[in-house]
Structure formats: structure tokens, C-alpha cells
Design a protein around this motif. Structure first.
Motif, mmCIF file in Angstrom:
data_model
loop_
_atom_site.group_PDB
_atom_site.id
_atom_site.type_symbol
_atom_site.label_atom_id
_atom_site.label_comp_id
_atom_site.label_asym_id
_atom_site.label_seq_id
_atom_site.Cartn_x
_atom_site.Cartn_y
_atom_site.Cartn_z
ATOM 1 N N VAL B 187 0.876 -1.188 0.000
ATOM 2 C CA VAL B 187 0.000 0.000 0.000
ATOM 3 C C VAL B 187 0.904 1.227 0.000
ATOM 4 N N GLU B 188 0.817 2.003 -1.054
ATOM 5 C CA GLU B 188 1.705 3.156 -1.172
ATOM 6 C C GLU B 188 0.900 4.446 -0.998
ATOM 7 N N TYR B 189 1.177 5.120 0.087
ATOM 8 C CA TYR B 189 0.471 6.378 0.349
ATOM 9 C C TYR B 189 1.195 7.506 -0.374
ATOM 10 N N LEU B 190 0.516 8.143 -1.313
ATOM 11 C CA LEU B 190 1.095 9.260 -2.054
ATOM 12 C C LEU B 190 0.726 10.589 -1.410
ATOM 13 N N GLN B 191 -0.309 10.526 -0.577
ATOM 14 C CA GLN B 191 -0.669 11.676 0.266
ATOM 15 C C GLN B 191 -0.927 11.126 1.662
ATOM 16 N N VAL B 192 -0.720 11.931 2.653
ATOM 17 C CA VAL B 192 -1.015 11.476 4.017
ATOM 18 C C VAL B 192 -2.531 11.503 4.207
ATOM 19 N N PRO B 193 -3.133 10.362 4.517
ATOM 20 C CA PRO B 193 -4.599 10.350 4.679
ATOM 21 C C PRO B 193 -5.004 11.096 5.941
ATOM 22 N N ASP B 194 -6.206 11.721 5.881
ATOM 23 C CA ASP B 194 -6.649 12.445 7.080
ATOM 24 C C ASP B 194 -7.356 11.504 8.058
ATOM 25 N N LYS B 195 -7.449 10.233 7.701
ATOM 26 C CA LYS B 195 -8.033 9.243 8.604
ATOM 27 C C LYS B 195 -7.508 7.861 8.212
ATOM 28 N N ASP B 196 -7.748 6.886 9.066
ATOM 29 C CA ASP B 196 -7.312 5.527 8.749
ATOM 30 C C ASP B 196 -8.146 4.959 7.597
ATOM 31 N N LEU B 197 -7.475 4.257 6.711
ATOM 32 C CA LEU B 197 -8.173 3.583 5.617
ATOM 33 C C LEU B 197 -8.136 2.077 5.865
ATOM 34 N N SER B 198 -8.990 1.349 5.154
ATOM 35 C CA SER B 198 -9.045 -0.104 5.329
ATOM 36 C C SER B 198 -8.758 -0.803 4.013
ATOM 37 N N ASN B 239 -9.118 -11.566 3.766
ATOM 38 C CA ASN B 239 -8.894 -10.937 5.090
ATOM 39 C C ASN B 239 -10.213 -10.410 5.686
ATOM 40 N N GLY B 240 -11.279 -11.168 5.465
ATOM 41 C CA GLY B 240 -12.553 -10.826 6.126
ATOM 42 C C GLY B 240 -13.423 -9.903 5.300
ATOM 43 N N THR B 241 -14.687 -9.821 5.691
ATOM 44 C CA THR B 241 -15.680 -9.060 4.923
ATOM 45 C C THR B 241 -15.313 -7.588 4.801
ATOM 46 N N TRP B 242 -14.830 -7.005 5.870
ATOM 47 C CA TRP B 242 -14.519 -5.570 5.838
ATOM 48 C C TRP B 242 -13.024 -5.290 5.901
ATOM 49 N N GLY B 243 -12.197 -6.375 5.793
ATOM 50 C CA GLY B 243 -10.767 -6.212 5.641
ATOM 51 C C GLY B 243 -10.042 -5.799 6.908
ATOM 52 N N SER B 244 -8.887 -5.150 6.719
ATOM 53 C CA SER B 244 -8.033 -4.753 7.845
ATOM 54 C C SER B 244 -7.844 -3.238 7.825
ATOM 55 N N VAL B 245 -7.902 -2.668 9.003
ATOM 56 C CA VAL B 245 -7.657 -1.222 9.115
ATOM 57 C C VAL B 245 -6.153 -0.989 9.119
ATOM 58 N N ILE B 246 -5.719 -0.032 8.329
ATOM 59 C CA ILE B 246 -4.292 0.338 8.343
ATOM 60 C C ILE B 246 -4.203 1.653 9.105
ATOM 61 N N SER B 247 -3.660 1.578 10.285
ATOM 62 C CA SER B 247 -3.676 2.774 11.141
ATOM 63 C C SER B 247 -2.272 3.362 11.300
ATOM 64 N N GLY B 248 -2.247 4.556 11.800
ATOM 65 C CA GLY B 248 -0.995 5.202 12.156
ATOM 66 C C GLY B 248 -0.185 5.727 10.985
ATOM 67 N N ILE B 249 -0.795 6.016 9.887
ATOM 68 C CA ILE B 249 -0.055 6.559 8.731
ATOM 69 C C ILE B 249 0.101 8.076 8.920
ATOM 70 N N SER B 250 1.332 8.513 9.093
ATOM 71 C CA SER B 250 1.552 9.949 9.324
ATOM 72 C C SER B 250 2.435 10.581 8.261
ATOM 73 N N SER B 251 2.903 9.777 7.317
ATOM 74 C CA SER B 251 3.719 10.339 6.238
ATOM 75 C C SER B 251 3.524 9.502 4.983
ATOM 76 N N VAL B 252 3.911 10.056 3.858
ATOM 77 C CA VAL B 252 3.818 9.283 2.622
ATOM 78 C C VAL B 252 4.822 8.128 2.708
ATOM 79 N N GLY B 253 4.526 7.071 1.985
ATOM 80 C CA GLY B 253 5.405 5.905 2.046
ATOM 81 C C GLY B 253 4.614 4.631 1.845
ATOM 82 N N THR B 254 5.245 3.518 2.101
ATOM 83 C CA THR B 254 4.579 2.247 1.819
ATOM 84 C C THR B 254 4.365 1.430 3.095
ATOM 85 N N VAL B 255 3.311 0.617 3.013
ATOM 86 C CA VAL B 255 3.008 -0.348 4.074
ATOM 87 C C VAL B 255 2.800 -1.684 3.382
ATOM 88 N N LYS B 256 3.378 -2.750 3.917
ATOM 89 C CA LYS B 256 3.200 -4.070 3.310
ATOM 90 C C LYS B 256 2.259 -4.897 4.174
#
Lengths: 555, 297
Positions: B187-198, B239-256
Motif C-alpha cells: 500500500v503506497e500512500y502518495l498523500q497522508v490520509p486524514d483518517k485511517d483507511l481499510s 482478510n474478512g468481509t470488511w478487511g483490515s484497518v491500516i492505522s498510524g499513517i503519518s507520512s507518505v510511504g509504503t506499508v506491506k
């Protein structure tokens, strides 16, 4: 009541901003309320599933304030959550309908939401059918102008209700009606009365990019107009009504995005005198679905209304196979004769005997391809060619029914009815390949009054068919203890189902209590499942089992 | 009132009608050609942080006993052909028309827990079949349920905005012996999200042949297409009906995010793809979607 009054007064002040408190106190508040709730229980045999909320509820309240020529009101609606069979998009609570209306000399103005109908409705009809969850109220402004005796001109503009939102299309309409006799000051009742009318309706919807195939999109009209003209002639017991409507190119999901123009012709003739009445009507419909959203497939956002020229049966088994107008094309004919055998004759007895005979027949229209290369109804073409009154080969619906009512004495009256029906389940319900239902339905309904207040009504209905779910029978007994109570016992039994495991009983027991304008009824029982298909979308109305509560009140 | 006045009124009404009710008369041809750049860009040799293609998820809620659904599947297929890699289609078999029968022609069961839960939540089959959603937009209104004819317009509209705020890249490793699939989603964040995404990860399969009801001759034989090919069928949630929450993103970058899933015996791995999409849990709107074959040829 005081709180309610305050609420309404506040609403009026907000909507008008001109009325004084003194003015408000002189007005009148009226309204009604209804709550339908159902507690569900699973019944795996009939397919009634568990409902996680356990109870579902629909309710509404209309509140109107009238003072002289001013009227304002609102409708509160709540669906928590919508009861089974209703569209889940109604879920929620709010005030989706409010209006203010006033009359000033020859002008009448309405702002907010309103219902309207031009002529028979073939170009415009805005209405609600609460039991079906249908509401296409227009939100905007409307005027009615009566410049002279015999002339009425209506104009409107607005968007249509789509659950809690408005549809994307803007509807504009103008209608004029001219009562010729009034205009010419012909007061004599010996001469026929002529009324002429005409309507213009147009919708605007922004264009869209709808793919025909992988590399082509449709060129869509943003403004689509429909016009109609009508004539009514009434003379003593005779009446002739006719209306013709024409719609310009209106490619939509309902007509598979063809560009053919639409048309509809409705003709009715009737005659009535004491003890005798007859009605003949005919209707040709060709590509006349008219919606304010071109991709809408369901029953919402209809601008016009195409009435079904078939009898609307009230008895349950007679209404099991109801006809729905096919807006893409049909030819319908209906005739009805009502005759009362006079009192004092052998068959009329002491009170007379009423006989009603009704016949209706609906077929397809004959369609020819526009050329050798283009299949009939192909998207992005003119679709097909057809001629007026060119009956197609396919029978959609036929209904021949006789109803006889006789009152034997002050205590006892009876009704018997026989209905022979042909129901094209493929076309009407979207069950391709299924054989048309040919049914014979017999109904007997007797009422015996024990006293001026107490009565017993008993019904037996039988539906015989070799198609669909086979034979049904229903028995019902209702005890009425006026003016307060009624008790009902009923059972439907699908004893002729080819699948022996599906020969279910659907029993219901109900009780009702009425006090002045308040009414509470409870019923416990099972309802069968069904499938409704409208405009290329099929929806399952699930079976249900449980307790239903209805509370209604007027004030 | 005189005839002259009546005539004046009538003419006024008629002339104002003509002005007010203009009607767009369309002449043949009724269609026009469009060109959509469907070139598939190989990102394996370029810096993926520089190129980010917006992709759209089209969900087609369907059922093998739904007579109007083959026509909707053709519309979805046309959209796939038109937009190429820019659109990912999921066919979700759920609701009454997707029921499997104990005997007869419709014994195949394509219902899934995830599909049924989405269908119930979004209220699709309650409205009827066929209907669908495009990126699950407008869920907060009544307008998220779209008829098939409305799908392409929404796809066009959504692709007009080319800004990608978050991108997804899928890598699959499949063991033919054990049927175990290991999928890694970058998951590559190109902008810092204003909330957690799933993030939701599911499996879909194409090329499944079984009977399908049909009432449109232009879509195939009626009333049943016995050798109907079901494509893009939602098979299961990874990974379930509503998936996984990806939390704590405070800068652009990637999450695996890595998940393992064992394919069921009746799934043909060669015809399966992993589909991943990232969304806003409140509005349910999807920001980006990606798909990748389970077995790369």
C-alpha cells in the motif's frame, strides 16, 4: 396536541414569514398517522428468514395547517428499518414532503412538494401509493391559473423524489383545460358538454457516457418532450373520453436505449342509467415509459402513468396474478356491463340483484425490424417499426369475470364471482420459458347480521390452475362487533402444488379495535413469498411469519 | 370573454410551451466512437512511485437465476474491454436469485459469506438484480445502487480525476502442491490520509461454466444458457468481509500487508485473481483497486 400545534405553527412561520400569531390561531390543523410494525419469526418451511432487528417498522404522519386560502403541511416518515418487501433505500427518518400553497384571486401557487396529474396521466402523473412504497412527488413550484370560467392552466417545474433524495432530472410541465360550454356560456343541460385539454411535459437530464459496445457511446438527448391532447364529451348518461400522447426520442434503460418516438392512445366510452351501466375502453401503448432518470430500471422516477385496462380485483386469490402495464408496448381492450335485476322479479327478489360482467384482453404490439440487418429493439437504433392497432401474436393477459350480488333479507346477503384468467408469467413477472397461467377462480362471500351491530362475514375462494404453484384455496371468517371490534380467521392453502413438500398452509388470525378515528389491529400469521419484476429488474418479496401491528389515527 | 381573448390565451400558452419545452431531436447515427487509452503499462522496470494509474472497482451483483443478469454481464464485459486495466470487475452472487437448488439446473453455489454480507449491508438484492456499485460511491445517499446502464458513465466520470492518493501493488506466490497462496499487498500512500483507511483482499475466479437463466435473445439462448461462462466470480474473502484497518499513517510511504489463503478444491488456480482495494470505512468509498493473477504464466 399543544406541542404538535406549536410545531406546525413554527413550520408555517418559517415557510411564510408573514403570518402573525393572531392569524395562526385562526387556522385549523388536521392530519393523520399510521404505523405498521412487524415482529418476525423464522419459518424455514415457507422460506421466512430471521430478521436481525426482530421487529421492523414503517410509519408516517401528515400534518396540515389551513387558514382561509392558505394551506401548508408536511409529512414525517420513519422506516426503522423498512418492513420486508419494501425498498431498503427508505431506511431512516425524516421529513421528505413539505409544502405551502395559497390561492390569490385566479392564481393558485404551491411551493415545496406536490402531486399533480395532467389528463389521464399519460404525460404526467405524480402520486404516492404508500402500500407499494411508491412516491414520485415533485419538489419545486406549481401554479394554477383560472383566468376565466371554464379555463384552467397549470404549470410546474421540479425534480422527483428518489427515496430521501431527488432524481437528477428536472421536470417541466404545462397543461391547459377548456370547458367549451362554460366558455361559450351554454348553460343548457340538453346539449353535450365538451372539454378540451392539452399537455406539454419536458424533462432535462444531463448527458451521459453510456457504452453500446467497447468503443461506441450513445448520443443522448438532454431534453425530452411529451405532448398530449384530450377531449371529453358528456351528455346525460353518455360519456366519451379520449387522449393521445406522443413522446419524442427518449432512449432509456426501459426501452433498451432505442430512439423511436413513443405514443399512446386511450379511448373510453360509457353509458349509465338507473340499474344499467356499461364501459368500453381501449388503449394502445408503444414505447411510452417516461422517467426523469434514463438509467432508472425500477418503479421509481416515473413522470407519466399508464393505467392498466384490467379490473383490479379485491379478493386475495383473484388478485394473485395482477396485470402490470407493459410500457414498451401493448394493446388493451376492456368492456364492463353492470346490470341490476329489478326488485320484485323472480331473480331480483325483494332487493334486486346486481350483476357485473367484465372482460379485458391485453396483447403485444406487432413489431417489424427497421431493416434486414438490425434486430428488433437493438440499442442505439430506431428500434423497430409498428402500426397502430396492429395486434401482436403474444397474449399478455385476459380476464373474463362475472360477479353477482344479492341481498336476501335484512340479515343475509351474498356475493358469488367466477373469474377466468390467462396470465403471461413470462412477460409480466419475467419468468422466461414458463407456461402462461390459466386459472379459474371461484369466490363466495356471505354476510349475516345477527343484529344491527354484530355480523359474521365468511369467504371461500378457490383458484384452480395447472401452472405455476397449482391450486389454492382460502377460507376466511370475520366477526364484526360494531363499532369497536373485529376478529378474523383466515387460511390459505396451496394444496395443488406439484411439489408435495411445498403444499403449505398460510394461516392468519387478526383482531382490530376502533375508537373514534383511532384504529389498532394485530394479526399473526404467514405470508407467501413472491417475485416482482419491473423494467428489467426482478425483486424477491420474501415470505414472512410473525405478528403485524397497525395503528392509525386521524385528527 | 370573447373568442379573441380565448385565442390570445391559447396562443400564449402554446408559444410559451414551445419556448419552455425544447426537445433535443437526435438524428442517425445515434452513436459515436470513443477512444480510451487502454495501453497496459509494464511497471516492472520503472519507478512505481512516479507512475500511478487510477483504477476503478465495478461490482456486479448477480445470480444464476436472475433472467436479466447476462445482459448486465455483457455491459460489465464491454466496460472491461473499453477501459482495460483501469477497471476491475467483481461479480457477486448473492440474494434470492443466487440461491442454489437441491436438484435441477441450478445446483452450483457461488454464494459467499463476504458477498452475502456486502449484499445485505448495501441493500443491493433487496432492490433487485441486476444492480451494482462503482467504487461504492454515494453510499451515504440512496444513489449508490446503480443499474448496469449507469455503470459506464460513472467509470468515465471517476477516471476524469486522475489523481491517485494511494496505490496498491500485489505480489502472489502460489504453491501448486499445497494450494497455498501467499499474497503481499504493498500500500503506497502518495498523500497522508486524514483518517485511517481499510484494505480488503478477496479472490475471484473466471471461466466457470454452469447454467444461467436468461430472457434476452441478444445475450444468448432463452430461457436458460446451459453452457454459460461465469466470469469475475467473487470466491472468498482473504482478510474478512470488511478487511483490515491500516492505522498510524503519518507520512507518505509504503506499508506491506501479507496474507495466506488455501484455495478450495473446486477453485481453478489458473483462472483466479487476487483483488485488493482500499477504502474509507465511514463513506465506504474506494480509493484504489488492483488485481493480480494467482499464477503468473
Amino acid at each position: 396536541m399543544r406541542r404538535l400545534y406549536t410545531l406546525v405553527c413554527t413550520f408555517i412561520l418559517i415557510t411564510t414569514g408573514t403570518l402573525t400569531a393572531q392569524d395562526l390561531l385562526q387556522g385549523r390543523v388536521s392530519g393523520n398517522f399510521q404505523l405498521d410494525a412487524q415482529l418476525y419469526q423464522a419459518d424455514s418451511a415457507i422460506g421466512a428468514e430471521d430478521v436481525s432487528e426482530a421487529m421492523l417498522m414503517n410509519s408516517f404522519a401528515n400534518i396540515n395547517y389551513t387558514q382561509g386560502n392558505f394551506i401548508a403541511g408536511l409529512r414525517f416518515e420513519s422506516y426503522l428499518n423498512p418492513i420486508k418487501g419494501y425498498d431498503q433505500r427508505y431506511k431512516g427518518t425524516g421529513v421528505p414532503f413539505w409544502y405551502a400553497s395559497w390561492q390569490k384571486e385566479s392564481f393558485g401557487i404551491t411551493v415545496g412538494h406536490f402531486y399533480e396529474q395532467f389528463g389521464s396521466g399519460m404525460t404526467l402523473r405524480s402520486y404516492e401509493e404508500r402500500n407499494l412504497g411508491y412516491d414520485n412527488a415533485i419538489k419545486g413550484a406549481r401554479f394554477i391559473f383560472r383566468p376565466y370560467k371554464g379555463i384552467a392552466i397549470k404549470g410546474l417545474i421540479g425534480t422527483q423524489r428518489f427515496f430521501w433524495e431527488s432524481g437528477p432530472g428536472i421536470v417541466r410541465g404545462l397543461d391547459g383545460e377548456f370547458a367549451i360550454n362554460d366558455l361559450l356560456n351554454i348553460l343548457s343541460t340538453d346539449l353535450p358538454r365538451f372539454t378540451l385539454g392539452g399537455s406539454f411535459v419536458s424533462k432535462y437530464e444531463p448527458s451521459a457516457k453510456i457504452l453500446v459496445n467497447s468503443d461506441q457511446i450513445l448520443i443522448l438527448p438532454e431534453n425530452v418532450a411529451a405532448i398530449s391532447t384530450r377531449l371529453n364529451i358528456h351528455h346525460k348518461g353518455f360519456a366519451i373520453d379520449g387522449e393521445y400522447a406522443h413522446k419524442y426520442n427518449d432512449p432509456s434503460a426501459i426501452n433498451n436505449f432505442i430512439y423511436k418516438e413513443g405514443r399512446s392512445l386511450l379511448l373510453q366510452a360509457s353509458y349509465s342509467q338507473k340499474g344499467f351501466g356499461m364501459l368500453l375502453s381501449g388503449k394502445v401503448t408503444d414505447n411510452m415509459s417516461f422517467k426523469s432518470k434514463r438509467t432508472e430500471r425500477g418503479s421509481m422516477l416515473d413522470i407519466n402513468y399508464l393505467p392498466a385496462l384490467t379490473r383490479q380485483h379485491a379478493y386475495t386469490l383473484a388478485a394473485m396474478y395482477p396485470y402490470a402495464t407493459q410500457p414498451n408496448g401493448e394493446i388493451a381492450l376492456q368492456g364492463q356491463v353492470n346490470y341490476k335485476i329489478s326488485k320484485g322479479t323472480l331473480l331480483g327478489g325483494k332487493y334486486g340483484t346486481d350483476i357485473a360482467i367484465n372482460f379485458s384482453n391485453v396483447t403485444s404490439i406487432n413489431r417489424d425490424s427497421i431493416n434486414n440487418e438490425t434486430p428488433i429493439g437493438k440499442t442505439g437504433t430506431l428500434g423497430y417499426k409498428t402500426n397502430y392497432f396492429d395486434f401482436g401474436d403474444e397474449l399478455y393477459f385476459r380476464d373474463f369475470n362475472i360477479e353477482i350480488q344479492h341481498k336476501f333479507n335484512n340479515e343475509f346477503k351474498a356475493l358469488v364471482s367466477w373469474i377466468n384468467m390467462h396470465y403471461n408469467i413470462d412477460i409480466i413477472e419475467g419468468h422466461p420459458g414458463e407456461e402462461a397461467v390459466k386459472a379459474n377462480i371461484f369466490i363466495a362471500d356471505v354476510t349475516y347480521k345477527f343484529s344491527s351491530k354484530n355480523a359474521l362475514k365468511a369467504e371461500v375462494q378457490h383458484l384452480a390452475t395447472k401452472q405455476d404453484e397449482g391450486n389454492w384455496m382460502q377460507a376466511m371468517a370475520e366477526f364484526t362487533f360494531s363499532p369497536r371490534w373485529f376478529f378474523t380467521l383466515m387460511n390459505q392453502y396451496n394444496y395443488g402444488n406439484d411439489d408435495k413438500d411445498r403444499r403449505f398452509h398460510y394461516p392468519t388470525v387478526a383482531v382490530g379495535y376502533t375508537q373514534d378515528s383511532n384504529r389498532l389491529s394485530l394479526s399473526y400469521g404467514k405470508q407467501r413469498e413472491g417475485i416482482i419484476c419491473v423494467g428489467g429488474v426482478c425483486r424477491n418479496v420474501p415470505a414472512s411469519n410473525g405478528l403485524s401491528i397497525t395503528l392509525s389515527s386521524n385528527f | 370573454m370573447t373568442f379573441k381573448r380565448i385565442l390570445q390565451y391559447t396562443l400564449t400558452i402554446l408559444s410559451s410551451s414551445v419556448l419552455m419545452f425544447s426537445c433535443d431531436k437526435i438524428n442517425e447515427p445515434f452513436t459515436q466512437k470513443i477512444v480510451v487509452d487502454t495501453s497496459s503499462i509494464d511497471t516492472s522496470n520503472i519507478d512505481t512511485t512516479e507512475f500511478h494509474q487510477k483504477r476503478i472497482l465495478l461490482e456486479d451483483y448477480t445470480g444464476h437465476q436472475c433472467v436479466n443478469c447476462p445482459a448486465a454481464a455483457i455491459i460489465a464485459h464491454n466496460i472491461e474491454n473499453t477501459f482495460g486495466d483501469k477497471v476491475v470487475v467483481l461479480a457477486i452472487h448473492a440474494g434470492w436469485f443466487a440461491k442454489a437448488t437441491a436438484g435441477g439446473d441450478f445446483t452450483a453455489d457461488y454464494n459467499t459469506v463476504v458477498g452475502t454480507e456486502w449484499d445485505t449491508y448495501f441493500g443491493i438484492s433487496n432492490v433487485g438484480n441486476p444492480f451494482g456499485m462503482v467504487n461504492r460511491i454515494k453510499y451515504t445517499t440512496s444513489e449508490h445502487i446503480l443499474s448496469p446502464e449507469a455503470w459506464s458513465t460513472e467509470v468515465f466520470n471517476m477516471l476524469e480525476d486522475t489523481v491517485v492518493t494511494v496505490d496498491l501493488n500485489i505480489t502472489n506466490l502460489y504453491n501448486i502442491e499445497t494450494r497455498k497462496l501467499d499474497t503481499e499487498i504493498v500500500v503506497e500512500y502518495l498523500q497522508v490520509p486524514d483518517k485511517d483507511l481499510s484494505l480488503i483482499v478477496v479472490l475471484k475466479e473466471s471461466g466457470i461454466v454452469s447454467p444461467q437463466k436468461n430472457n434476452a435473445p441478444s445475450s444468448g439462448p432463452t430461457p436458460i444458457i446451459y453452457d454459460y461462462v461465469h466470469n469475475n466470480v467473487l470466491r472468498d474473502a482473504i482478510n474478512g468481509t470488511w478487511g483490515s484497518v491500516i492505522s498510524g499513517i503519518s507520512s507518505v510511504g509504503t506499508v506491506k500487508k501479507s496474507y495466506s489463503y488455501t484455495l478450495k478444491d473446486n477453485f481453478v488456480a489458473e483462472n483466479c485473481k487476487v483483488v485488493a482495494f482500499i477504502y474509507d470505512e465511514d463513506t465506504k468509498q474506494i480509493f484504489q483497486v488492483a488485481e493480480k493473477e494467482v499464477i503468473i504464466e
